[in-house]
Motif scaffolding. Structure first.
Motif: not given
Length: 626
Positions: A88-91, A285-286, A557-560
Motif C-alpha cells: 500500500l505504501s509503495q503504490l 486508485l479508483d 499526499g495524505g494517503e501516502a
C-alpha cells in the motif's frame, strides 16, 4: 563391574556425540532463514533396584525443537499486515509523486491556463493572446490525459502484480501440502528441519495473502486466509485464481478455484501483499481517478458554459472550448435483457464522482453506491423527457431491461483521459458579452446591465435587438410584450438570451439592447473565464475549482503519509516479534560455542571412562591367565 563401567562410558560417548552433532547443526544453520534451534535433552539411565544401586549411564531423551506456537501465529499475523502495508505504501507513494511533482502534476498547466485567460482579458482582440490561451488549454488537457493515463497504467500494474503473486501463493500452498504429506508419513519421528521448512513457507504465504493456521492431530497444518477461505487442508491445496470483473472485462478480480469454477473473493478475505493491492485499487486508485475526472468534468463543463454564453471574434455564439466523454455505463455480464442506459452530466455542482449500480427489479429502477451498497435517492422516470436524476447525472433508460439486470454508471472515471480542446481557431474564443445595452438618459433609477449571456444559440441567431421597458420597479416588458415580474438580482430572459441588472430600476426606465458585432473589444465574457478558477463550482457551488485541484494533490499526499506511518509502526511490531522468536528459536553462536566446549569435554571424559574400563578388563584377563 567392568562391563558396567564400559556400558556407562559408551552411553555417555554416544549421547555427547549426538549433542555435538546437534550443536554443529545449529551452528551450520545460524544464517538459514526460518531455522529453529534444536537441543538434545539427556536423562539418566537408571540401574537395577538394589542396595547401593548405581545408574547405568545416560540416554538421549529427545531432540527438542525450541519453537513457540504463539510466537509463530504472531509472526504470521505480522507478516501479513507488513506485506499489506508495504504494498500500500509503495503504490500510494507513486500516486503522491504523480500528483505533487511539478513535471507531472496539474499545478503548472492549471496556472498557465488562467494566466493566459487574464492575457486575453487585457487585450481581447489580440490574436497572439488568443493563440496562447488555446495553447495553454491544450497543455492543460494534455496534462489531465497524462495523469489519467498514469493512473490507468497503475491499474494495469495491479492486475499484473495480482497474477504474479497468485502464482507464488499457489506454489507455496502446494509445497505446504507436500510437506504435510511427508510430516504425516514420518509420524513421531518427524524431522525438526521438515517442520522448519513448512513454517517458513507458511510465513512466506502469509506475507502474500495473510494466513491463519490450525494443527491437526496427525501433525498436518491447515492454512486459511484471514477471511477463512481454505488454502491448505491436510495434503490438499486450493488454488487462488483471477476472474473478470462483471462490469469491466479488462479488470481482474481475486477468486478461489473450486470444482464449480472460480468463486470471487471479496477484498477483505485476504491480507498480505495481495490484500494491499486490492485495497490500493479500491481505496486510493479508483477514488483518485474518479476525483481527477470530476475536476476535469467540472472544469470543462464550466468553461464550455461560459464560452457558450458569449460572442466570439467573428460575432458568432461561442462553441464548446473542450470536448469531454459522457459518463460511462457498463452492463453486467449476467444481464439477460436488451435494455441499456445512457448518461450525461446534468449538474456539475451535484457531481460526486461516486460509481453507482442501477438495478431493474422488473418494474422499477433503483440506485446504490458501487463501493458500499448504500441506497442513493433518484428522481425521474428514466425517459428522455424526464430522465433519472442522481449524483449530478441525467440517465435515460431504453426499453428491454429484464428483472435483475444491473448497470455500473461511472460519472467521472476516465473523464480526464478524454479531455480535448475542441476549438482550433483563436477567433473562436468568445470573449465578448452577447448584448450591448444603452440606458435611456431620462431613466430615474440607477439600474445598469451588469451581465448578459446566450441561453439558446439557435434562438439567439435571429436576435437583432430589443427594448426593455420598466412599468414600475417590479414589472417590465420586452418589445411591448408582457408585463413580466422582475425580482431584483434574478435574470431577465429573452428569446435565446438573458441579462442581469445591478442597481434598482424605476418606473419608466428603458434600455435599448443590441447584438454584439464581430471584432468586439468587449472582455466581459473573458473576465468570467479568467475568474473560473476561484468560482464556486464544486459541491453545490461551495468549492472553487482551484481548491478542488489542491485537495486532489493533498489527498494523495495524505494517503501516502498515512500508509508510510502505518508501515513504520507495523515494522516496529514485526521487529519486536522477530526478536522474541530469535531469543527462543534463533541460534546464538556464543551459546553454541560454550555448549560445544562443554560437550567436547564431556565426550573426552566419556572416552577416558571407556579407556579405564578397557584397562581394568585387561588387568582382569592377565590375572586369570596366571
Amino acid at each position: 563391574m567392568t562391563s558396567g563401567i564400559l556400558g556407562t562410558g559408551t552411553s555417555a560417548l554416544l549421547a555427547y556425540q549426538r549433542a555435538l552433532s546437534t550443536v554443529s547443526h545449529n551452528v551450520a544453520n545460524a544464517a538459514t532463514p526460518g531455522y529453529t534451534r534444536q537441543r538434545v535433552e539427556l536423562q539418566a539411565r537408571p540401574g537395577p533396584s538394589a542396595m547401593l544401586s548405581i545408574g547405568q549411564g545416560v540416554d538421549v531423551k529427545q531432540l527438542t525443537r525450541l519453537a513457540d506456537g504463539l510466537v509463530f501465529a504472531r509472526q504470521n499475523d505480522s507478516a501479513g499486515e507488513l506485506g499489506r502495508l508495504n504494498q500500500l505504501s509503495q503504490l500510494a507513494s507513486r500516486v503522491d509523486g504523480l500528483m505533487s511533482d511539478s513535471a507531472t502534476s496539474l499545478v503548472d498547466p492549471w496556472s498557465s491556463f488562467f494566466n493566459a485567460a487574464k492575457g486575453v482579458v487585457a487585450d481581447p482582440t489580440s490574436n497572439p493572446a488568443r493563440s496562447q490561451l488555446l495553447a495553454s488549454a491544450d497543455q492543460l488537457a494534455t496534462r489531465f490525459r497524462s495523469v489519467d493515463g498514469q493512473l490507468a497504467k497503475m491499474d494495469d500494474d495491479v492486475d499484473r502484480s495480482m497474477t504474479s503473486k497468485i502464482a507464488d501463493a499457489n506454489r507455496l500452498a502446494s509445497e505446504i501440502a507436500d510437506l504435510n504429506r511427508n510430516i504425516i508419513s514420518a509420524g513421531d519421528n518427524v524431522s525438526s528441519d521438515l517442520l522448519d521448512a513448512r513454517d517458513q513457507r507458511v510465513r512466506d504465504l502469509s506475507r502474500l495473502v495473510g494466513a491463519q493456521t490450525v494443527i491437526q492431530d496427525d501433525g498436518a497444518m491447515n492454512v486459511f486466509t484471514t477471511g477463512g477461505q481454505p488454502l491448505v487442508l491436510g495434503v490438499r491445496a486450493s488454488s487462488l485464481a483471477t476472474t473478470q470483473d462483471p462490469y469491466r472485462p479488462d479488470r481482474l478480480q481475486l477468486a478461489l478455484q473450486t470444482p464449480a469454477g472460480a468463486m470471487r473473493l471479496p477484498e477483505g478475505t485476504v491480507s498480505g501483499e495481495l490484500g494491499g493491492l486490492l485495497e490500493f485499487r479500491s481505496r486510493i486508485l479508483d477514488p483518485m481517478r474518479a476525483e481527477l475526472g470530476r475536476m476535469a468534468a467540472a472544469f470543462a463543463q464550466s468553461a464550455n458554459a461560459i464560452q457558450n454564453a458569449g460572442i466570439d471574434y467573428n460575432g458568432n455564439p461561442g462553441a464548446n472550448l473542450f470536448a469531454l466523454a459522457p459518463p460511462q455505463v457498463a452492463a453486467n455480464a449476467g444481464n439477460t435483457g436488451s435494455g441499456g442506459l445512457s448518461a450525461g452530466i446534468d449538474d456539475v455542482g451535484a457531481l460526486t464522482g461516486q460509481n453507482l449500480i442501477l438495478r431493474f427489479d422488473g418494474s422499477n429502477w433503483s440506485a446504490q453506491r458501487a463501493d458500499t451498497g448504500e441506497a442513493v435517492a433518484m428522481t425521474g422516470t428514466g425517459t428522455a423527457a424526464d430522465p433519472f436524476k442522481v449524483g449530478g447525472m441525467a440517465i435515460v433508460a431504453s426499453p428491454g431491461a429484464a428483472a435483475g439486470d444491473r448497470f455500473l454508471v461511472s460519472p467521472t472515471d476516465g473523464a480526464a483521459g478524454s479531455l480535448q480542446v475542441a476549438i482550433k481557431d483563436p477567433a473562436g474564443i468568445a470573449t465578448a458579452a452577447p448584448l450591448t445595452s444603452r440606458a435611456d438618459p431620462a431613466n430615474l433609477g440607477d439600474a445598469k446591465v451588469a451581465s448578459s449571456a446566450i441561453t439558446d444559440a439557435t434562438q439567439f441567431a435571429g436576435f437583432t435587438g430589443a427594448t426593455l421597458d420598466f412599468i414600475d420597479a417590479t414589472h417590465y416588458t420586452i418589445d411591448g410584450t408582457g408585463p413580466y415580474t422582475y425580482v431584483p438580482g434574478s435574470a431577465i430572459a429573452g428569446n435565446g438570451w438573458s441579462l442581469t441588472l445591478s442597481g434598482a430600476p424605476a418606473a419608466g426606465d428603458s434600455f435599448t439592447l443590441g447584438r454584439t458585432g464581430p471584432r468586439s473589444s468587449d472582455n466581459a465574457n473573458a473576465r468570467q473565464l479568467a475568474a473560473l478558477d476561484s468560482s464556486g463550482v464544486l459541491d453545490g457551488g461551495t468549492t472553487a475549482l482551484t481548491t478542488g485541484v489542491t485537495r486532489l494533490a493533498s489527498r494523495a499526499g495524505g494517503e501516502a503519509s498515512h500508509a508510510q506511518l502505518s508501515l513504520q509502526a507495523q515494522q516496529a511490531i514485526d521487529d519486536q516479534v522477530n526478536a522474541e522468536r530469535e531469543s527462543l528459536s534463533g541460534v546464538n553462536l556464543d551459546e553454541e560455542a560454550a555448549d560445544m566446549l562443554r560437550y567436547q569435554q564431556a565426550y573426552q571424559a566419556a572416552a577416558q571412562v571407556i579407556a579405564t574400563a578397557d584397562t581394568l578388563f585387561q588387568t582382569l584377563l592377565s590375572v586369570v591367565r596366571r
